[in-house]
Structures are given as structure tokens and as C-alpha cells.
Design a protein around this motif. Structure first.
Motif, mmCIF file in Angstrom:
data_model
loop_
_atom_site.group_PDB
_atom_site.id
_atom_site.type_symbol
_atom_site.label_atom_id
_atom_site.label_comp_id
_atom_site.label_asym_id
_atom_site.label_seq_id
_atom_site.Cartn_x
_atom_site.Cartn_y
_atom_site.Cartn_z
ATOM 1 N N TRP A 159 0.817 -1.208 0.000
ATOM 2 C CA TRP A 159 0.000 0.000 0.000
ATOM 3 C C TRP A 159 0.853 1.262 0.000
ATOM 4 N N LEU A 160 1.998 1.229 0.691
ATOM 5 C CA LEU A 160 2.893 2.389 0.676
ATOM 6 C C LEU A 160 3.415 2.667 -0.732
ATOM 7 N N ALA A 161 3.543 1.611 -1.531
ATOM 8 C CA ALA A 161 4.022 1.796 -2.909
ATOM 9 C C ALA A 161 3.122 2.743 -3.681
ATOM 10 N N LEU A 162 1.843 2.750 -3.338
ATOM 11 C CA LEU A 162 0.896 3.603 -4.061
ATOM 12 C C LEU A 162 1.125 5.084 -3.776
ATOM 13 N N ALA A 163 1.899 5.396 -2.708
ATOM 14 C CA ALA A 163 2.218 6.803 -2.422
ATOM 15 C C ALA A 163 2.963 7.439 -3.584
ATOM 16 N N LEU A 164 3.659 6.610 -4.366
ATOM 17 C CA LEU A 164 4.428 7.144 -5.491
ATOM 18 C C LEU A 164 3.536 7.720 -6.587
ATOM 19 N N LEU A 165 2.269 7.354 -6.591
ATOM 20 C CA LEU A 165 1.359 7.924 -7.585
ATOM 21 C C LEU A 165 1.215 9.433 -7.416
ATOM 22 N N ALA A 166 1.631 9.936 -6.251
ATOM 23 C CA ALA A 166 1.602 11.393 -6.027
ATOM 24 C C ALA A 166 2.418 12.122 -7.079
ATOM 25 N N TYR A 167 3.484 11.473 -7.576
ATOM 26 C CA TYR A 167 4.356 12.145 -8.546
ATOM 27 C C TYR A 167 3.711 12.233 -9.933
ATOM 28 N N VAL A 168 2.815 11.315 -10.226
ATOM 29 C CA VAL A 168 2.076 11.401 -11.485
ATOM 30 C C VAL A 168 1.174 12.632 -11.450
ATOM 31 N N VAL A 169 0.452 12.789 -10.353
ATOM 32 C CA VAL A 169 -0.448 13.930 -10.202
ATOM 33 C C VAL A 169 0.350 15.237 -10.178
ATOM 34 N N SER A 170 1.473 15.234 -9.460
ATOM 35 C CA SER A 170 2.325 16.423 -9.370
ATOM 36 C C SER A 170 2.803 16.858 -10.748
ATOM 37 N N ALA A 171 3.173 15.897 -11.593
ATOM 38 C CA ALA A 171 3.651 16.219 -12.944
ATOM 39 C C ALA A 171 2.513 16.772 -13.805
ATOM 40 N N VAL A 172 1.324 16.208 -13.677
ATOM 41 C CA VAL A 172 0.179 16.694 -14.445
ATOM 42 C C VAL A 172 -0.156 18.131 -14.051
ATOM 43 N N LEU A 173 -0.094 18.409 -12.748
ATOM 44 C CA LEU A 173 -0.387 19.758 -12.267
ATOM 45 C C LEU A 173 0.638 20.772 -12.759
ATOM 46 N N ALA A 174 1.842 20.286 -13.124
ATOM 47 C CA ALA A 174 2.883 21.187 -13.627
ATOM 48 C C ALA A 174 2.600 21.664 -15.051
ATOM 49 N N LYS A 175 1.631 21.059 -15.739
ATOM 50 C CA LYS A 175 1.218 21.439 -17.097
ATOM 51 C C LYS A 175 2.410 21.492 -18.072
ATOM 52 N N PRO A 176 3.053 20.341 -18.303
ATOM 53 C CA PRO A 176 4.235 20.319 -19.168
ATOM 54 C C PRO A 176 3.903 20.587 -20.633
ATOM 55 N N ASP A 177 4.889 21.076 -21.366
ATOM 56 C CA ASP A 177 4.741 21.302 -22.801
ATOM 57 C C ASP A 177 4.822 19.956 -23.528
ATOM 58 N N VAL A 178 3.781 19.619 -24.262
ATOM 59 C CA VAL A 178 3.671 18.290 -24.880
ATOM 60 C C VAL A 178 4.793 18.053 -25.887
ATOM 61 N N VAL A 179 5.124 19.043 -26.704
ATOM 62 C CA VAL A 179 6.166 18.874 -27.719
ATOM 63 C C VAL A 179 7.519 18.585 -27.062
ATOM 64 N N SER A 180 7.859 19.343 -26.021
ATOM 65 C CA SER A 180 9.131 19.124 -25.315
ATOM 66 C C SER A 180 9.170 17.748 -24.673
ATOM 67 N N VAL A 181 8.016 17.317 -24.144
ATOM 68 C CA VAL A 181 7.933 16.004 -23.504
ATOM 69 C C VAL A 181 8.179 14.895 -24.525
ATOM 70 N N LEU A 182 7.531 14.968 -25.665
ATOM 71 C CA LEU A 182 7.707 13.944 -26.699
ATOM 72 C C LEU A 182 9.143 13.927 -27.226
ATOM 73 N N ARG A 183 9.715 15.111 -27.420
ATOM 74 C CA ARG A 183 11.091 15.184 -27.914
ATOM 75 C C ARG A 183 12.068 14.598 -26.895
ATOM 76 N N GLY A 184 11.885 14.932 -25.622
ATOM 77 C CA GLY A 184 12.773 14.422 -24.584
ATOM 78 C C GLY A 184 12.631 12.930 -24.367
ATOM 79 N N THR A 185 11.434 12.385 -24.663
ATOM 80 C CA THR A 185 11.173 10.956 -24.464
ATOM 81 C C THR A 185 11.685 10.115 -25.625
#
Length: 431
Positions: A159-185
Motif C-alpha cells: 500500500w505504501l508503494a501507491l504513495a508514489l502515484l503522487a508524482y504522477v499527479v504532481s507532474a500533471v499539475l505542472a502542465k508540461p509542454d507536450v512537444v518538449s515532452v515527446l522530444r525528450g522521451t
């Protein structure tokens, strides 16, 4: 080593362990523990310093993580022993101790830094003396190890492992630039500079930390003991069904771990890097810096993730180091065993925890220590992985369950890739 009789004897246990329970199992715990405060700090530093340009490291390191953890899991299942018990039983003492010393030092320092990072994150919510928080957290963790059953600890870890899902939400809230994300990936960017190669080696080193090699094999042994297979002869051998389920379990866990790695880099790369905050000293500082840039929720979730995964990772490191030391010394060990039945194992766990606490009173910079720890682990990974490959190809240990050609190729490529990154970093020191 695992013939028809063994297959028949294990069929009931396999049915009980199948399905979603196994999938949300040992591989997930290992994968989540690999995203402890040290990797969080390293990934946060990477994102803040280089932005989305390092997102490609997540998919590239996924097969490396998978093969490392699978080899460890397979070794534990087939041999019925933890990694250091195998080394102790089949290899010379000089090899055992040369590997053990490095693992003990690495685990203890990383546990210390994780306790410090958890304390810094807690202080963001509650104004308490940081050293008092370190002591309190360490006492809670050690009490759980001492008095909790293995099944209780395992379920809490899940159950503690699920705490890491906080970083998914945190990244979404940061509103990243989609083009930069795709290029970096999708388009890896390589710079032959000391700073760039240092962070690459640190990412690899902290992603393939030494406790990955030991914890998974020890967990497999603990699972067998929990099923009543208390003797070595009862634990030896693994059916194809068990190994197939392990591969699935580990793949799920490693995908989960790498997704978290990806979103941590994305979170700081989309905010701190863009705002010019390229130097991050602690994971808690990253959380605090995110708040005005991506909103209070993003910063709070980032800090909460540090605390949650710390409660998972610190006991993995301290108990993992105690497992390794106890196996090298020939002591009875295991979280299934009560303290009165394995006193030396629990004393070792307590001593390692105490050292980790004391290290926090020396005032070292946790972020720099964690990044340099990752670099050191990056240098130690190739020989450790090579040793794992040798052991899992040894028929005296593995019987007819030695590695397939595909497993050896993936393991060999991983070893060469890590060695090449480390060599590249060394080359920059003379440029």
C-alpha cells in the motif's frame, strides 16, 4: 532440480499465488523501493538541471531494471537461498566480503539520506526539530520490523508503494509542454560533458542500486518460508509456472517504478528548469520550490510521496543489509523469524538503523550525498551484474534452470551499457 514431483507439490501454492495478488506483489515492492528518496532526489536534480531532455532515460533503463531484478528473483526461487547465502556457499570468502562491504556501506548511507529526506519533508508540514523526526521515524520503522509479521510488513509495503502515484499527479499539475515532452522521451540527447555524464551515471547507479540484487532474492526466500517451506531442500527448485509469474510480477513492478521516475523528471523539468531553479539541494526543497510554480497541491504531493516511499524504502535497506550480513556470517535470519529465534539478525538491523540515524547528525548535504552515492553505485553495478550472470548460469546452483540465451544477451548488454556510461564519465575527468 525441479522435476515432475516438484511441479506437483507446488501446484496448490501456485494457484494460491496467481492472479492480481501476485501482480501487486514482490516486484511492485522492489520497484517502489527503488524509487526511494535517493532516486527521487537524483531524478528531481536531473529534471531541474536539464529539463525534459533526460526523459528518455526512463524507457532505456526499464529493461536494465527488469533483468537485474529477474535474475535476483530467479536465483532466490531456484536455489532456495538469498544472494549472499549463494555467494557464501559456492564462492571464496574474499569475493563474499569484497562484495558485502560495498553493499553494507551503500545501504547504510542511502538509508541515512532517506531518513534525512523524510525528516525534511515532514518539517514542511509540521514545524518539528529535524533530528527529532529522524529518530522518531527510525524508531517506528524498527518497531515494525521487530514486532510485525512478514505478511503484515509485505502488505503495508504494497500500500505504501501507491504513495508514489503522487508524482504522477504532481507532474500533471505542472502542465508540461507536450512537444518538449515527446522530444525528450523519443529523441535521446547525449552531451559529452562531465556534468551531463555524471547525472547519467547517477541515474543508472541509483536506478540499479545494490539492494535490488539482494532484496528480491531474500523476498523470494521469505515467501517460501511463509508457505511452510522452512528447510533448504523444500525451497529448492522452481516450476516454469512460478518463473513465468515472477517475470510478469517483476515487469509490472519495474514499469511502475520507471513511470514514477519519468514523472519526477517531468515534474521538475517542466517547472524548476523553466523557472531557472537548476540547482536543487534536497527532495524537500524541490517540493517547496514546486508550490509557487505548479500550485500548493503539486508541492504537497511531492513532499507526501517522499514521506510515504521513505517508510517503504528505509526498512528495505536496513533489513536488506542485515539479511546480507547474517547470510555471510551463517546466522539465522528473516522477517518471518521472531527476534528470540534470530536475535543476531535483528541486532544487525538495529545497528544499521542506528548508524543511519547518527549519520544525520553530521550535517552533510543529503542531495549531493545521494547523487554521489548514485555515481558510486553506477561504478559498482557492472561487476555485481556480471557476478549475477555467472551465478545464474552455474548448473551447480541453478540445475536445469540456467539462463536462456535471451536473458544472457539482455544481461550482457546491460552490463556493457552501464560500464560504457561509467567509462565515459571517467574520460571526462581527463578532458
Amino acid at each position: 532440480m525441479s522435476g515432475a514431483a516438484d511441479d506437483a507439490g507446488r501446484s496448490e501454492g501456485e494457484r494460491k499465488d496467481g492472479g492480481i495478488t501476485r501482480a501487486l506483489g514482490l516486484g511492485l515492492i522492489t520497484g517502489a523501493a527503488d524509487d526511494d528518496c535517493s532516486p527521487i532526489g537524483t531524478y528531481a536534480s536531473a529534471g531541474a538541471r536539464f529539463g525534459p531532455d533526460l526523459l528518455w532515460t526512463a524507457p532505456v533503463t526499464l529493461p536494465m531494471m527488469y533483468i537485474v531484478v529477474y535474475l535476483s528473483s530467479k536465483l532466490g526461487q531456484v536455489s532456495g537461498r538469498g544472494l549472499f547465502k549463494v555467494i557464501s556457499d559456492f564462492y571464496p570468502r574474499w569475493l563474499l566480503w569484497s562484495v558485502l562491504v560495498g553493499v553494507l556501506i551503500g545501504n547504510t548511507i542511502e538509508a541515512a539520506a532517506d531518513l534525512g529526506a523524510m525528516s525534511a519533508a515532514v518539517v514542511l508540514f509540521v514545524p518539528l526539530p529535524s533530528n527529532s523526526v529522524v529518530i522518531g521515524v527510525a524508531m517506528i520503522i524498527f518497531a515494525l520490523q521487530m514486532f510485525g509479521s512478514y505478511k503484515l510488513i509485505r502488505n503495508i509495503f504494497r500500500w505504501l508503494a501507491l504513495a508514489l502515484l503522487a508524482y504522477v499527479v504532481s507532474a500533471v499539475l505542472a502542465k508540461p509542454d507536450v512537444v518538449s515532452v515527446l522530444r525528450g522521451t523519443l529523441l535521446p540527447k547525449i552531451e559529452f560533458s562531465r556534468e551531463y555524464l555524471s547525472i547519467i551515471v547517477a541515474i543508472i547507479g541509483t536506478t540499479l542500486s545494490a539492494y535490488l540484487y539482494t532484496w528480491q532474492s531474500n523476498q523470494e526466500v521469505e515467501e517460501e518460508i511463509a508457505k511452510g517451506r522452512t528447510s533448504l531442500e523444500e525451497r529448492k527448485g522452481a516450476t516454469e509456472g512460478e518463473l513465468r509469474r515472477s517475470r510478469r510480477d517483476i515487469l509490472i513492478g519495474m514499469i511502475f517504478s520507471n513511470l514514477i521516475m519519468y514523472f519526477i523528471i517531468l515534474s521538475t523539468g517542466s517547472t524548476l528548469y523553466e523557472a531557472g531553479h537548476t540547482q536543487i539541494e534536497t527532495a524537500a526543497q524541490a517540493a517547496e520550490a514546486l508550490r509557487p510554480l505548479a500550485g500548493d497541491a503539486a508541492g504537497i504531493l511531492f513532499a507526501a510521496g517522499v514521506i510515504g516511499v521513505g517508510f517503504l524504502a528505509v526498512p528495505v535497506m536496513t533489513a536488506g543489509a542485515a539479511f546480507d550480513f547474517a547470510q555471510a556470517m551463517g546466522w539465522k535470519n528473516g522477517l518471518n523469524a521472531k527476534p528470540r529465534h534470530a536475535p543476531k539478525f535483528y541486532i544487525a538491523t538495529g545497528v544499521i538503523t542506528l548508524v543511519a540515524v547518527v549519520l544525520n547528525f553530521f550535517g552533510f548535504n543529503p542531495m549531493k550525498a545521494l547523487v554521489w552515492s548514485g555515481i558510486v553505485q553506477g561504478f559498482s553495478t557492472p561487476p555485481l551484474l556480471l557476478l549475477m550472470l555467472i551465478m545464474t548460469n552455474n548448473r551447480k546452483i541453478m540445475g536445469d534452470k540456467v539462463n536462456s540465451r535471451a536473458t544472457n544477451i539482455l544481461g550482457g548488454v546491460t552490463t556493457i551499457a552501464v560500464f560504457a556510461a561509467s567509462a565515459g564519465l571517467v574520460a571526462t575527468w581527463f578532458m
